[in-house]
Design an enzyme around this catalytic site. Structure first.
Site, PDB file in Angstrom:
ATOM      1  N   ASN A 292      -7.921  -0.733  13.817  1.00 41.27           N
ATOM      2  CA  ASN A 292      -9.220  -0.696  13.488  1.00 41.27           C
ATOM      3  C   ASN A 292      -9.387  -2.149  12.665  1.00 41.27           C
ATOM      4  OD1 ASN A 292      -8.069  -0.319  11.159  1.00 41.27           O
ATOM      5  ND2 ASN A 292      -9.296   1.566  10.689  1.00 41.27           N
TER       6      ASN A 292
ATOM      7  N   ASP B   8       0.795  -1.173  -0.096  1.00 44.58           N
ATOM      8  CA  ASP B   8       0.008  -0.168   0.021  1.00 44.58           C
ATOM      9  C   ASP B   8       1.060   1.255  -0.089  1.00 44.58           C
ATOM     10  OD1 ASP B   8       0.994  -0.280   2.590  1.00 44.58           O
ATOM     11  OD2 ASP B   8      -0.749  -0.554   3.468  1.00 44.58           O
TER      12      ASP B   8
ATOM     13  N   GLU C  39      -9.813  -0.427   4.606  1.00 44.27           N
ATOM     14  CA  GLU C  39     -10.395   0.060   5.884  1.00 44.27           C
ATOM     15  C   GLU C  39     -11.996  -0.806   6.058  1.00 44.27           C
ATOM     16  OE1 GLU C  39      -8.090   1.406   7.697  1.00 44.27           O
ATOM     17  OE2 GLU C  39      -8.573   3.737   7.650  1.00 44.27           O
TER      18      GLU C  39
ATOM     19  N   HIS D  97      -7.940  -3.223  10.065  1.00 45.61           N
ATOM     20  CA  HIS D  97      -7.685  -2.913   8.481  1.00 45.61           C
ATOM     21  C   HIS D  97      -6.449  -3.786   8.333  1.00 45.61           C
ATOM     22  CE1 HIS D  97      -4.569   0.518   9.042  1.00 45.61           C
ATOM     23  NE2 HIS D  97      -3.917  -0.327   9.082  1.00 45.61           N
TER      24      HIS D  97
HETATM   25  P1  PGA Z   1       2.218  -1.148  12.234  1.00 48.91           P
HETATM   26  O1  PGA Z   1       1.144  -1.081  11.375  1.00 48.91           O
HETATM   27  O2  PGA Z   1       2.881  -2.329  11.798  1.00 48.91           O
HETATM   28  O3  PGA Z   1       2.989  -0.119  12.169  1.00 48.91           O
HETATM   29  O4  PGA Z   1       1.740  -1.441  13.673  1.00 48.91           O
HETATM   30  C1  PGA Z   1       0.107  -1.857  11.018  1.00 48.91           C
HETATM   31  C2  PGA Z   1      -1.309  -1.397  10.214  1.00 48.91           C
HETATM   32  O5  PGA Z   1      -1.523  -0.276  10.524  1.00 48.91           O
HETATM   33  O6  PGA Z   1      -1.459  -2.050   9.524  1.00 48.91           O
END
Ligand code: PGA
Length: 237
Positions: A134, A65, A141, A136
Site C-alpha cells: 500500500n 518498526d 500507513e 507504506h
Molecule cells: P517486505 O516488506 O520487505 O517483506 O516485502 C516490506 C514492507 O512491508 O514494508
C-alpha cells in the site's frame, strides 16, 4: 528522488550493501535506521560478508518498526528480522542499537524514548527501508502525516494480511510502532529498496503519482538525497 533499476535482487542488494559500507568508512559514527521484512535480507547478508572488523565499531543502528504486542523473541518480530541477520553477526553491543519494545505498557513513552535516542545521535544518517503493497514505509500507513516522528499506527487490512508471511501461524496484527516519516525526511540519505514482480504496481504508483500523504513512499520525492532502488522484476517500465 533518484530512481535506479538493477538487473537482479542480487545486484540490487550488493549495491545497497556497498553503499552502507562506503558510508560508515567515511563516517564511522553513522546512525543507520534499517527495516525488517524480506527485502533487505540479502543486503544484510552482504554487509556482514563484506564488513571489515573495524567498520561498525562506532556505528549505531535503529530498528525501523515493530508489530504491537509481538514479543522480541518471536521469529516473526521485526526485531528478529534485523537482529539475527545483521546486529548479532556484526557484534553490535546493546548500547549502539535501538529496538522498539512493543510490549511496553506505555507505547507513547516508548515512541518518545526512540525519538530521544535518535535525537541524541544528531538524527539519522541513513534510513534504508522496503515498501509495503500500500506504499507504506515502515509502519507509516497511508494517511500518516509527513511531519510525524515515532508513533503507534493502526494497520490497514493489507498490511495485517501480508504480515502473516513472517509468522509460522495466524497472528493477529492490528497496530504497529514505527519511526516516523519526519525522521525519514530529516535523514541525510533516504533509501527505499524493492524487489520482485509483486512490487511492480506500487513502484509504478510512486513513480507516477504526485506527493501525497495517501502514499507514504511519495515522501521520498520531498527529500533532497533520496534513492529508490529496484530490481528489474519490480520495474514497471
Ligand atoms: P517486505 O516488506 O520487505 O517483506 O516485502 C516490506 C514492507 O512491508 O514494508
Amino acid at each position: 528522488m533518484n530512481y535506479q533499476v538493477f538487473s537482479s535482487y542480487d545486484t540490487l542488494s550488493a549495491h545497497a550493501a556497498q553503499f552502507i559500507l562506503d558510508y560508515v568508512r567515511q563516517k564511522p559514527t553513522a546512525t543507520i535506521c534499517v527495516a525488517s521484512g524480506e527485502t533487505p535480507l540479502l543486503t544484510f547478508q552482504k554487509i556482514v560478508a563484506n564488513a571489515k572488523p573495524e567498520d561498525f565499531e562506532q556505528a549505531t543502528f535503529v530498528a525501523l518498526d515493530e508489530w504491537v504486542g509481538i514479543a522480541p523473541d518471536n521469529a516473526g518480530s521485526c526485531r528478529s528480522y534485523i537482529d539475527s541477520p545483521l546486529i548479532t553477526p556484526l557484534g553490535i553491543p546493546a548500547e549502539r542499537v535501538s529496538f522498539f519494545d512493543s510490549l511496553a505498557d506505555d507505547l507513547e513513552a516508548e515512541c518518545q524514548r526512540v525519538n530521544d535516542f535518535i535525537a541524541s545521535k544528531g538524527g539519522l544518517d541513513i534510513i534504508m527501508v522496503g515498501i509495503g503493497m500500500n506504499g507504506h514505509l515502515g509502519l507509516n500507513e497511508p494517511g500518516t502525516p509527513f511531519d510525524t516522528y515515532a508513533h503507534v499506527s493502526e494497520l490497514e487490512e493489507v498490511t495485517a494480511s501480508v504480515g502473516q508471511k513472517y509468522f509460522q501461524s495466524e497472528t493477529p496484527l492490528t497496530h504497529g510502532i514505527t519511526v516516523g516519516l519526519k525522521h525519514l525526511l530529516e535523514a541525510k540519505v533516504a533509501i527505499v529498496l524493492a524487489n520482485g514482480e509483486k512490487k511492480k504496481g506500487i513502484i509504478q504508483r510512486v513513480l507516477e503519482e504526485s506527493v501525497s500523504e495517501k502514499l507514504p513512499a511519495s515522501a521520498l520525492k520531498l527529500h533532497s538525497n533520496s534513492y529508490l532502488w529496484v530490481d528489474s522484476a519490480a520495474n514497471p517500465a
